[in-house]
Design a protein around this motif. Structure first.
Motif, mmCIF file in Angstrom:
data_model
loop_
_atom_site.group_PDB
_atom_site.id
_atom_site.type_symbol
_atom_site.label_atom_id
_atom_site.label_comp_id
_atom_site.label_asym_id
_atom_site.label_seq_id
_atom_site.Cartn_x
_atom_site.Cartn_y
_atom_site.Cartn_z
ATOM 1 N N ARG A 183 1.885 13.088 2.709
ATOM 2 C CA ARG A 183 0.591 12.424 2.534
ATOM 3 C C ARG A 183 0.761 11.126 1.759
ATOM 4 N NH1 ARG A 183 -1.073 17.778 1.166
ATOM 5 N NH2 ARG A 183 -2.326 18.720 2.816
ATOM 6 N N ARG A 184 1.547 11.168 0.685
ATOM 7 C CA ARG A 184 1.761 9.968 -0.128
ATOM 8 C C ARG A 184 2.404 8.862 0.697
ATOM 9 N NH1 ARG A 184 5.731 9.206 -5.408
ATOM 10 N NH2 ARG A 184 5.064 7.075 -5.886
ATOM 11 N N ARG A 185 3.357 9.217 1.525
ATOM 12 C CA ARG A 185 4.033 8.209 2.345
ATOM 13 C C ARG A 185 3.063 7.520 3.296
ATOM 14 N NH1 ARG A 185 8.178 12.022 1.288
ATOM 15 N NH2 ARG A 185 10.152 10.976 0.723
ATOM 16 N N LEU A 188 0.835 5.124 1.337
ATOM 17 C CA LEU A 188 1.560 3.915 0.953
ATOM 18 C C LEU A 188 1.646 2.941 2.123
ATOM 19 C CD1 LEU A 188 4.583 5.202 -1.201
ATOM 20 C CD2 LEU A 188 2.679 3.764 -1.972
#
Length: 419
Positions: A183-185, A188
């Motif tokens: 999710r973070r990727r 970003l």
């Protein structure tokens, strides 16, 4: 989940899982469920270097009594069914035997088995492959979605393409502990304006450990390469695309490159081609030596699996960057080597399409201006070595031929590193 396949036994394990003796464990899984095995086919084996070995099977069976197959409504006696079954050597003590899973022993191996889609490490897969459920929960519609399972690696990942009158999407499944990082990727990349799939709001999917991602326009670079060598596509733009990766990606955990895992991939390759073990070990040693003797360049944000299947093109321009699971710090040369390695295999497997070899030479020429040429080719050899064990074909002879072709391609790339 711990993995206990000893490296020295890998070839034996691969042989057992693809061999005729697997009929017994398959029948033992089906029998308590009111199913009688008629015939079966080993589809493919996945060998995690230094770890477990998993296999998939297509099983034709018939109900001995009215029963539920675990994949849909109850079916009457004597009905014919086609199921898919997974088996793994992974020591999954957390997976209790149940309606869709069981333990087995064969040739000294302890196996865990399951009836697809009930992969014990991907608990959201039954929902993600249920067309009415996806239509209801993801699109608030009584109309079922149209689903296509694009990719599936037992216990590791799955990707499902979703089409519905209310929209298109992709469902991505990973083991639960890996989902927050993915999710973070994606967030970003969205913030940086990189054309990667966006996370879609889908509470029901999220609750099941499934990421719902936006569809992107374009055709894969793979398709364009096969058609005409992707004529008109300037490889320089892939360097530009990598330049847009967010600097914050360098703060993510680093994953080793394909070439850095050469010795592990060599063990997996030798399990598939045991008569080529000496040749394979020499290749891995050559890749390792080149890694230590050629300049890798600075640490920068990298995609981690940068090949033609993960690049979408609209016309001659990039419109999508897929499969960003490995986004993080690394060396630019490894991303470029990944594309060169995959393209080299594609060209070698299609000698009747000379435009593929022409494209390969052009991409090599451009990429050699951005990174050290010897490092590029040596690391591309490591990429191709990682593909040997996963070679596919309609039967064992075709798989072995494909594996040998990849091995030869890796050797040529390594030789190019010293030219």
């Amino acid at each position: 989940m711990t993995e206990h396949t000893a490296p020295g036994r890998a070839a034996d394990v691969v042989s057992v899982l693809a061999g005729a003796a697997m009929r017994g464990p398959l029948q033992d899984l089906l029998k308590p469920r009111g199913l009688r095995l008629e015939r079966w086919q080993h589809l493919r084996t996945h060998h995690r270097p230094g770890g477990s070995v998993s296999a998939l099977y297509r099983v034709h069976c018939r109900t001995a009594a009215p029963t539920s197959s675990g994949t849909g409504p109850d079916v009457p006696a004597s009905a014919a069914l086609v199921l898919h079954i997974g088996a793994t050597t992974a020591d999954a003590a957390a997976w209790p035997d149940g309606p869709h899973t069981a333990s087995a022993r064969i040739a000294g191996l302890r196996l865990r088995m399951w009836i697809h889609p009930h992969d014990p490490a991907l608990p959201g897969l039954p929902w993600a492959t249920d067309a009415p459920a996806v239509g209801r929960d993801a699109f608030a519609s009584a109309e079922p979605a149209r689903l296509h399972l694009l990719a599936y690696r037992p216990l590791r990942r799955a990707v499902v393409q979703v089409e519905h009158p209310r929209g298109s999407a992709y469902l991505k499944l990973l083991p639960e502990e890996q989902l927050p990082a993915l999710r973070r990727r994606h967030l970003l990349l969205e913030t940086a304006g990189v054309p990667a799939p966006r996370l879609l709001a889908a509470p029901e999917a999220t609750a099941r450990g499934v990421l719902m991602l936006s569809a992107l326009p374009g055709a894969s670079l793979f398709r364009l390469l096969v058609e005409d060598g992707a004529a008109g596509v300037a490889p320089e733009q892939f360097l530009e695309l990598l330049d847009t990766l967010p600097v914050q990606a360098a703060e993510l955990p680093r994953r080793r490159s394909w070439a850095e895992g050469a010795h592990g991939y060599a063990a997996a390759a030798a399990a598939v081609l045991p008569d080529e073990a000496v040749r394979i070990r020499a290749l891995a040693a050559g890749v390792q030596e080149a890694l230590e003797s050629t300049p890798a360049g600075p640490v920068v944000p990298v995609h981690g699996d940068f090949h033609e299947g993960n690049l979408l093109m609209t016309g001659t321009r990039v419109s999508g960057l897929l499969d960003v699971d490995a986004l993080g710090p690394g060396h630019r040369v490894d991303d470029l080597a990944c594309l060169i390695g995959h393209l080299a295999v594609l060209a070698a497997a299609n000698p009747s399409r000379p435009h593929l070899d022409h494209a390969l030479q052009e991409y090599r020429r451009v990429f050699e201006t951005a990174v050290d040429p010897a490092a590029l080719h040596a690391r591309a050899a490591g990429v191709v070595l990682s593909l040997v064990a996963g070679a596919r074909g309609g039967h064992r002879g075709a798989r072995v031929h494909s594996a040998r072709l990849r091995l030869g391609t890796a050797q040529r790339l390594l030789r190019a590193a010293s030219e």
